[in-house]
Design an enzyme around this catalytic site. Structure first.
Site, short mmCIF file in Angstrom:
data_model
loop_
_atom_site.label_atom_id
_atom_site.label_comp_id
_atom_site.label_asym_id
_atom_site.label_seq_id
_atom_site.Cartn_x
_atom_site.Cartn_y
_atom_site.Cartn_z
N GLY A 9 0.83 -1.36 0.02
CA GLY A 9 -0.07 0.14 -0.04
C GLY A 9 0.92 1.29 0.14
O GLY A 9 2.09 1.22 -0.26
N CYS A 10 0.18 2.25 0.40
CA CYS A 10 1.04 3.71 0.46
C CYS A 10 2.12 3.66 1.37
O CYS A 10 2.14 3.23 2.39
CB CYS A 10 -0.17 4.71 1.12
SG CYS A 10 0.61 6.19 1.53
N PHE A 11 3.42 4.10 0.75
CA PHE A 11 4.59 3.84 1.54
C PHE A 11 4.54 4.86 2.84
O PHE A 11 5.34 4.71 3.69
CB PHE A 11 5.77 3.80 0.84
CG PHE A 11 5.81 5.05 -0.28
CD1 PHE A 11 5.40 6.31 0.04
CD2 PHE A 11 6.57 4.59 -1.28
CE1 PHE A 11 5.43 7.10 -0.94
CE2 PHE A 11 6.79 5.71 -2.65
CZ PHE A 11 6.34 7.06 -2.37
N CYS A 13 1.99 5.51 4.74
CA CYS A 13 1.43 4.12 6.01
C CYS A 13 2.57 3.32 6.60
O CYS A 13 2.77 3.16 7.65
CB CYS A 13 0.22 3.78 5.56
SG CYS A 13 -0.89 4.80 4.96
#
Length: 179
Positions: A9-11, A13
């Site tokens: 996912g979003c790095f 996060c």
């Protein structure tokens, strides 16, 4: 020191999670698995480069094992959604383990198989397990994003709850400054 590379996912996060683990020396946000050299964030977000947002994790295997990193990887994102994590949609957010050697490949495949067979998830796991063929660090403003921008709305509403949940589940694995 050894290296692990995960896309979950979003790095912004995921970087915040892995930075807090005992035995992790460095976490760098970057891009891997695509066909464009030195892509920019904008190019990766266009979903045309083939890259995933990833973390390159440098760790001390005497303090934390690759298997323990895999456990954090599997438990801190949804490995059953193809090209999506929460509201983040696109192939750059895919669930992927980029292995650095045959041992990492085998450990990742065994862990994935055991999870699938255990019924831990209601849906099949779609996480890809691929050799690391390229890696490019993300732009400087992406590094340490949560640490530098914790009060920004995305961090407050998306990253912080994920980090707080992680801290509860993995409290025995946290660096002293986070416990």
């Amino acid at each position: 020191m050894e290296t692990a590379t995960f896309g979950n996912g979003c790095f912004w996060c995921t970087e915040a999670v892995f930075q807090q683990l005992k035995g992790v020396d460095k976490v760098e946000s970057g891009y891997a698995g695509g066909h464009v050299e030195n892509p920019t964030y904008e190019q990766v977000c266009s979903a045309t480069t083939g890259h995933a947002e990833v973390l390159q994790i440098t760790y001390d295997p005497k303090q934390i094992s690759y298997e323990e990193l895999l456990r954090v990887f599997w438990e801190t994102h949804d490995p059953t959604t193809l090209n999506r994590q929460g509201n983040d949609v696109g192939p750059q957010y895919r669930s992927v383990i980029f292995y650095h050697n045959e041992e990492q490949k085998q450990l990742a495949e065994n862990y994935k198989l055991a999870l699938d067979q255990s019924g831990a998830f209601d849906d099949p796991i779609v996480t890809a397990i691929e050799p690391l063929t390229n890696y490019y660090p993300a732009e400087k403003y992406h590094q340490d994003y949560f640490l530098r921008n914790g009060s920004q709305p995305y961090c407050a509403f998306v990253v912080r709850p994920k980090v707080e949940k992680f801290r509860k589940v993995f409290k025995d694995k946290l660096k002293p400054e986070y416990s």
